[in-house]
Write a protein that holds these residues in place. Structure first.
Motif, PDB file in Angstrom:
ATOM      1  N   LEU A 104      92.152  41.490  11.666  1.00 53.69           N
ATOM      2  CA  LEU A 104      91.676  42.251  10.500  1.00 53.69           C
ATOM      3  C   LEU A 104      92.423  41.832   9.241  1.00 53.69           C
ATOM      4  O   LEU A 104      92.796  42.661   8.406  1.00 53.69           O
ATOM      5  CB  LEU A 104      91.814  43.749  10.742  1.00 53.69           C
ATOM      6  N   ALA A 105      92.601  40.536   9.072  1.00 52.97           N
ATOM      7  CA  ALA A 105      93.349  39.977   7.954  1.00 52.97           C
ATOM      8  C   ALA A 105      92.483  39.689   6.737  1.00 52.97           C
ATOM      9  O   ALA A 105      92.992  39.241   5.719  1.00 52.97           O
ATOM     10  CB  ALA A 105      94.067  38.707   8.397  1.00 52.97           C
ATOM     11  N   ILE A 106      91.181  39.953   6.839  1.00 54.07           N
ATOM     12  CA  ILE A 106      90.247  39.658   5.741  1.00 54.07           C
ATOM     13  C   ILE A 106      89.598  40.953   5.268  1.00 54.07           C
ATOM     14  O   ILE A 106      89.035  41.701   6.055  1.00 54.07           O
ATOM     15  CB  ILE A 106      89.147  38.677   6.205  1.00 54.07           C
ATOM     16  N   VAL A 107      89.682  41.168   3.949  1.00 46.38           N
ATOM     17  CA  VAL A 107      89.034  42.322   3.326  1.00 46.38           C
ATOM     18  C   VAL A 107      88.019  41.808   2.333  1.00 46.38           C
ATOM     19  O   VAL A 107      88.342  40.936   1.509  1.00 46.38           O
ATOM     20  CB  VAL A 107      90.063  43.232   2.615  1.00 46.38           C
ATOM     21  N   VAL A 108      86.802  42.330   2.399  1.00 40.36           N
ATOM     22  CA  VAL A 108      85.742  41.933   1.468  1.00 40.36           C
ATOM     23  C   VAL A 108      85.392  43.136   0.613  1.00 40.36           C
ATOM     24  O   VAL A 108      85.072  44.196   1.132  1.00 40.36           O
ATOM     25  CB  VAL A 108      84.483  41.446   2.219  1.00 40.36           C
ATOM     26  N   MET A 153      81.433  39.904  -5.257  1.00 42.46           N
ATOM     27  CA  MET A 153      82.172  39.958  -4.013  1.00 42.46           C
ATOM     28  C   MET A 153      83.549  39.339  -4.248  1.00 42.46           C
ATOM     29  O   MET A 153      83.680  38.289  -4.859  1.00 42.46           O
ATOM     30  CB  MET A 153      81.423  39.185  -2.933  1.00 42.46           C
ATOM     31  N   LYS A 154      84.568  40.029  -3.761  1.00 46.62           N
ATOM     32  CA  LYS A 154      85.930  39.532  -3.823  1.00 46.62           C
ATOM     33  C   LYS A 154      86.520  39.560  -2.424  1.00 46.62           C
ATOM     34  O   LYS A 154      86.298  40.499  -1.668  1.00 46.62           O
ATOM     35  CB  LYS A 154      86.771  40.382  -4.761  1.00 46.62           C
ATOM     36  N   ILE A 155      87.277  38.524  -2.086  1.00 52.62           N
ATOM     37  CA  ILE A 155      87.876  38.412  -0.760  1.00 52.62           C
ATOM     38  C   ILE A 155      89.394  38.438  -0.896  1.00 52.62           C
ATOM     39  O   ILE A 155      89.967  37.763  -1.745  1.00 52.62           O
ATOM     40  CB  ILE A 155      87.468  37.097  -0.077  1.00 52.62           C
ATOM     41  N   ILE A 156      90.015  39.207  -0.019  1.00 54.98           N
ATOM     42  CA  ILE A 156      91.471  39.272   0.042  1.00 54.98           C
ATOM     43  C   ILE A 156      91.881  38.942   1.472  1.00 54.98           C
ATOM     44  O   ILE A 156      91.330  39.504   2.417  1.00 54.98           O
ATOM     45  CB  ILE A 156      91.975  40.670  -0.340  1.00 54.98           C
ATOM     46  N   ASP A 191      88.237  32.962  -3.829  1.00 58.41           N
ATOM     47  CA  ASP A 191      88.291  34.416  -3.632  1.00 58.41           C
ATOM     48  C   ASP A 191      87.067  35.119  -4.200  1.00 58.41           C
ATOM     49  O   ASP A 191      86.943  36.333  -4.118  1.00 58.41           O
ATOM     50  CB  ASP A 191      89.577  35.016  -4.194  1.00 58.41           C
ATOM     51  N   ASN A 192      86.160  34.354  -4.796  1.00 59.77           N
ATOM     52  CA  ASN A 192      84.943  34.934  -5.361  1.00 59.77           C
ATOM     53  C   ASN A 192      83.764  33.984  -5.104  1.00 59.77           C
ATOM     54  O   ASN A 192      83.245  33.371  -6.040  1.00 59.77           O
ATOM     55  CB  ASN A 192      85.154  35.179  -6.862  1.00 59.77           C
ATOM     56  N   PRO A 193      83.329  33.863  -3.846  1.00 53.83           N
ATOM     57  CA  PRO A 193      82.260  32.916  -3.511  1.00 53.83           C
ATOM     58  C   PRO A 193      80.894  33.378  -4.015  1.00 53.83           C
ATOM     59  O   PRO A 193      80.706  34.549  -4.348  1.00 53.83           O
ATOM     60  CB  PRO A 193      82.291  32.882  -1.988  1.00 53.83           C
ATOM     61  N   SER A 194      79.951  32.462  -4.029  1.00 54.73           N
ATOM     62  CA  SER A 194      78.596  32.788  -4.451  1.00 54.73           C
ATOM     63  C   SER A 194      77.943  33.745  -3.455  1.00 54.73           C
ATOM     64  O   SER A 194      78.329  33.817  -2.289  1.00 54.73           O
ATOM     65  CB  SER A 194      77.765  31.515  -4.588  1.00 54.73           C
ATOM     66  N   GLU A 195      76.973  34.473  -3.933  1.00 55.58           N
ATOM     67  CA  GLU A 195      76.302  35.491  -3.113  1.00 55.58           C
ATOM     68  C   GLU A 195      75.582  34.901  -1.902  1.00 55.58           C
ATOM     69  O   GLU A 195      75.390  35.598  -0.916  1.00 55.58           O
ATOM     70  CB  GLU A 195      75.320  36.296  -3.961  1.00 55.58           C
TER      71      GLU A 195
END
Length: 64
Positions: free
Chosen positions: A58-62, A1-4, A38-42
Motif C-alpha cells: 500500500l505504498a501508492i496513493v492516488v 490525478m496526483k500520485i504519491i 506524479d501527474n500522468p495523463s488521464e
C-alpha cells in the motif's frame, strides 16, 4: 490525478511497474519504486489505479 509513493513502505514487488510501466519504475540497486511522473495523463488513470490496488505494501496513493 496526483500520485504519491512512499518508498519507505515499498517492498520491491514490481506490481506497480507491471500495471503502469509508463508511470512507475524500480531502482536498479534494490527494486524500490520510482515515480516517473506524479501527474500522468488521464488516459493512464485506470493503470495507475490498478497499480495502487495491487501494491502489497500500500505504498501508492492516488488523489483524483
Amino acid at each position: 490525478m496526483k500520485i504519491i509513493v512512499d518508498q519507505d513502505k515499498c517492498v520491491a514487488s514490481g506490481q506497480c511497474v507491471t500495471a503502469a510501466a509508463d508511470v512507475f519504475d524500480q531502482r536498479d540497486e534494490d527494486g524500490i519504486v520510482v515515480l516517473l511522473t506524479d501527474n500522468p495523463s488521464e488516459d493512464l488513470a485506470a493503470d495507475v489505479h490498478q497499480a495502487a490496488a495491487v501494491c502489497p505494501a500500500l505504498a501508492i496513493v492516488v488523489e483524483d
